[in-house]
Design a protein around this motif. Sequence first.
Motif, PDB file in Angstrom:
ATOM      1  N   TYR A  81       0.834  -1.193   0.000  1.00  0.00           N
ATOM      2  CA  TYR A  81       0.000   0.000   0.000  1.00  0.00           C
ATOM      3  C   TYR A  81       0.874   1.250   0.000  1.00  0.00           C
ATOM      4  O   TYR A  81       1.485   1.594   1.010  1.00  0.00           O
ATOM      5  CB  TYR A  81      -0.914  -0.042   1.227  1.00  0.00           C
ATOM      6  N   ASP A  82       1.011   1.871  -1.157  1.00  0.00           N
ATOM      7  CA  ASP A  82       1.714   3.143  -1.312  1.00  0.00           C
ATOM      8  C   ASP A  82       0.924   3.956  -2.313  1.00  0.00           C
ATOM      9  O   ASP A  82       0.198   3.393  -3.135  1.00  0.00           O
ATOM     10  CB  ASP A  82       3.134   2.932  -1.865  1.00  0.00           C
ATOM     11  N   ARG A  83       1.120   5.273  -2.255  1.00  0.00           N
ATOM     12  CA  ARG A  83       0.316   6.149  -3.098  1.00  0.00           C
ATOM     13  C   ARG A  83       0.364   5.755  -4.574  1.00  0.00           C
ATOM     14  O   ARG A  83      -0.640   5.791  -5.275  1.00  0.00           O
ATOM     15  CB  ARG A  83       0.781   7.596  -2.933  1.00  0.00           C
ATOM     16  N   GLU A  84       1.543   5.337  -5.040  1.00  0.00           N
ATOM     17  CA  GLU A  84       1.653   5.040  -6.475  1.00  0.00           C
ATOM     18  C   GLU A  84       0.880   3.793  -6.884  1.00  0.00           C
ATOM     19  O   GLU A  84       0.698   3.541  -8.063  1.00  0.00           O
ATOM     20  CB  GLU A  84       3.112   4.949  -6.933  1.00  0.00           C
ATOM     21  N   ARG A  85       0.445   3.012  -5.925  1.00  0.00           N
ATOM     22  CA  ARG A  85      -0.387   1.855  -6.253  1.00  0.00           C
ATOM     23  C   ARG A  85      -1.845   2.070  -5.811  1.00  0.00           C
ATOM     24  O   ARG A  85      -2.558   1.145  -5.492  1.00  0.00           O
ATOM     25  CB  ARG A  85       0.197   0.586  -5.620  1.00  0.00           C
ATOM     26  N   THR A  86      -2.231   3.348  -5.775  1.00  0.00           N
ATOM     27  CA  THR A  86      -3.634   3.678  -5.485  1.00  0.00           C
ATOM     28  C   THR A  86      -4.113   4.689  -6.530  1.00  0.00           C
ATOM     29  O   THR A  86      -3.300   5.232  -7.294  1.00  0.00           O
ATOM     30  CB  THR A  86      -3.806   4.351  -4.103  1.00  0.00           C
ATOM     31  N   SER A  87      -5.421   4.970  -6.543  1.00  0.00           N
ATOM     32  CA  SER A  87      -5.907   5.958  -7.503  1.00  0.00           C
ATOM     33  C   SER A  87      -5.496   7.380  -7.117  1.00  0.00           C
ATOM     34  O   SER A  87      -5.731   8.323  -7.864  1.00  0.00           O
ATOM     35  CB  SER A  87      -7.425   5.847  -7.697  1.00  0.00           C
ATOM     36  N   MET A  88      -4.808   7.573  -5.967  1.00  0.00           N
ATOM     37  CA  MET A  88      -4.274   8.895  -5.614  1.00  0.00           C
ATOM     38  C   MET A  88      -3.039   9.241  -6.451  1.00  0.00           C
ATOM     39  O   MET A  88      -2.564  10.375  -6.398  1.00  0.00           O
ATOM     40  CB  MET A  88      -3.926   8.947  -4.122  1.00  0.00           C
ATOM     41  N   ILE A  89      -2.533   8.287  -7.217  1.00  0.00           N
ATOM     42  CA  ILE A  89      -1.391   8.539  -8.105  1.00  0.00           C
ATOM     43  C   ILE A  89      -1.661   9.704  -9.051  1.00  0.00           C
ATOM     44  O   ILE A  89      -0.756  10.426  -9.464  1.00  0.00           O
ATOM     45  CB  ILE A  89      -1.041   7.254  -8.919  1.00  0.00           C
ATOM     46  N   GLU A  90      -2.957   9.911  -9.374  1.00  0.00           N
ATOM     47  CA  GLU A  90      -3.307  10.987 -10.306  1.00  0.00           C
ATOM     48  C   GLU A  90      -3.211  12.380  -9.684  1.00  0.00           C
ATOM     49  O   GLU A  90      -3.447  13.370 -10.366  1.00  0.00           O
ATOM     50  CB  GLU A  90      -4.733  10.766 -10.834  1.00  0.00           C
ATOM     51  N   PHE A  91      -2.888  12.443  -8.394  1.00  0.00           N
ATOM     52  CA  PHE A  91      -2.858  13.747  -7.727  1.00  0.00           C
ATOM     53  C   PHE A  91      -1.492  13.982  -7.079  1.00  0.00           C
ATOM     54  O   PHE A  91      -1.302  13.712  -5.888  1.00  0.00           O
ATOM     55  CB  PHE A  91      -3.973  13.816  -6.666  1.00  0.00           C
TER      56      PHE A  91
END
Length: 744
Positions: free
Chosen positions: A141-151
Amino acid sequence: MRGKGRITVRGIVQGVGFRPFVYAKARALGISGTVKNLGSEVEIFARGDNFDTFLTEVSHGPPLSRIDSVEVFSTQQDIPDGFFILPSGTGSLTGMIPPDIAICDDCVGDIFTKGGRYADYWATSCVNCGTRYSIITEIPYDRERTSMIEFPLCPDCAREYADPGSRRHHAQTIACSACGPHLTLVDARGNKVEGLDPVKQSAELLDAGGILAIRGLGGFHIACIEDSVDELKRRLGRIEQPFAVMVHPDHLRRLACVSPEEWQELTSPVHPIVVLKKRDPTAHEAISNLHTIGCMLPYTALHHLLFSRLKHPLLIMTSANMPGYPMITGTDQAMAKLNRDVDFFLTHDRKIVNRCDDSVMRDGYIIRLSRGIAPKRTAVALGSHCILGVGPELNANATIYKNGFTVTSPHVGNVRNPPTLEYLQETVRNLQRLLGAKFDVIAHDLHPQFLSTRFAREIASDHGLELVPVQHHRAHIAATTSEPCIGIAIDGVGYGDDGTVWGCEIFSGQVPDLRRVAYLEPAAMPGGDLATRFPERMLYGILPEKKVLSLLSRRGWSDIELGVLEKQVTSGFNVAQTTSTGRLLDAASALLGICRERTYDGEPAMKLESAAAGGCAEAWELSFSTHSGCETLSGRSLIENAFTRMEAAREGDLRAVRDIAASFQYNLARGIAHLALHATDREGMKKIALSGGVAYNHAIRETIRAEIAGTSRSCVLNADYPLGDGCVSFGQCVYAGKLTGRKD
Ligand SMILES: [Zn+2]
Ligand SMILES: [Zn+2]
């Protein structure tokens, strides 16, 4: 003294602020080293005089973590001075997928701090709260493997992310109004509504009676104030089914009775819908015509902001999908499907990767296992095979077993239609990927026609895997205990060993050897599924006597209809045989004129329960007999008792109806308890396990428990999984694991 080592921590250790927690402990204790996510574990290298103290403190974990194991290994690796959080690495996947977490009090404080960085920001979160499962594409679980990557983070957010003193130190969902996802208000034709504050505008529209679709964590809700509920029902075509509400915390106690335990559930990190007793059973009839009402508190920053701007203290909040169908997640899909049902859409641009409905609880038991609880991980030893349980047909979900733990998906729905089957398949694929699971065994319901059964067969034949069919009610017992027991499964319907419709079964033995030893006397279901929709048919199936026909005639059945019904039962044509507890309760509900047509799952029995809640129960004589070597309880005698008392009462005597309803439930429950107790005597068992959707009925469950409590036997229920069919996929895995484990 050790002074140095490599520490591996397993359990719920990602998405719960574990790395910043370790960092803070290390700094406080003068420990040097590193921490990182590795697969779904956390790996720490540590060196320092306080190593043992550090190890003890790390073993406690931050509040939201759940630690399965902490292992320490000696290491030759050089550990430089200072402490660092390293980028994640890949490693073994041990089933850790963090669920979504309700907003924490600190973040609520932040959004209402005027002039602060998070003032009025709808997607505020920190290491202790926010979206997790619904945005995760891969583990770790890290930002780059979540849909938050777009922000990408703005400089202020980047600074806070790197600041060890901040609550958002390494918070993967960190975002602010400068860099994070945004809200948009759109009308039913898809036109953007201009304005500076979509939340305030939405609140005004809601206060004025508008119906809004609101995109949340795991999908869309449809929301409106209480005054608009009749219009909402008309648009959705859902006239009878109760709605859940989101309530301002200050208003909750005016609406419903809340025990300290229920308050704890409502305010826990899960923030589920809790089915509460109404303060006045006749109030808020338009929202719920039962004696209960499903309530939840605001659980995201958006909800808190909305309520702070809303004049009304309560919003109807229902999932924006047909009951049993998958929740709508995409904005385009919502606009296409809901433009006639809602006036406006309050939506956002953060992608929902994994759908997740609201969880529902009642009396401490899970009715719907979903947001905040699922994916649900349980440590259980079921051998070396990797197992998939595809669940039953109604209220389905999926469970995967791998290396000593099971992971159960959020609620999927009724796998009776292609969209829900697709959702089940998608859920299995997603979980399988997140867990790195390679199935050996597929467990499924015994029913040959279920879409979930066909799905199981397809996977098995594509990959040459072993199939394990599991009878529905045995899966219920397997989900409750693996110890030797007498198992009571009371629910709607499940396909039985003999091809008839089971639903009140008493088993003896130990998973997977569960022998059926007692049940409810089988009754005719005239017209098959029609008897479920029109419970008066079931009434005649159980009590095929002239007096029932004349009652139905008085209620407006035509002679032709009555003739067909009578003929069906005498000839046995188009008639299934059932031992279902649910159908017996339906028949009682129909007899008492409480519910004559079922418009949603469980309606007649739920309305019977509500009527009974205001009545006084008396003990009736119970009738037992023997069928093919098994003891049976006579449902017909219960119905006959109720019939006699109803005929003795004055027409329209509500008090009498309530008393008969209460007595019916009470005596049915006593009868079921006695079947089980007789079985414990015959079989030499001490423990009784109870499961099935009927066990949600407070009076029935508590009567069974009270009858057992008066003996030297114990009664167990599993409060970690639903009592209803949401436990079946887990039970299938347990059953299949015990069965295949034995062959090894
Ligand atoms: Zn927070
Ligand atoms: Zn920012």
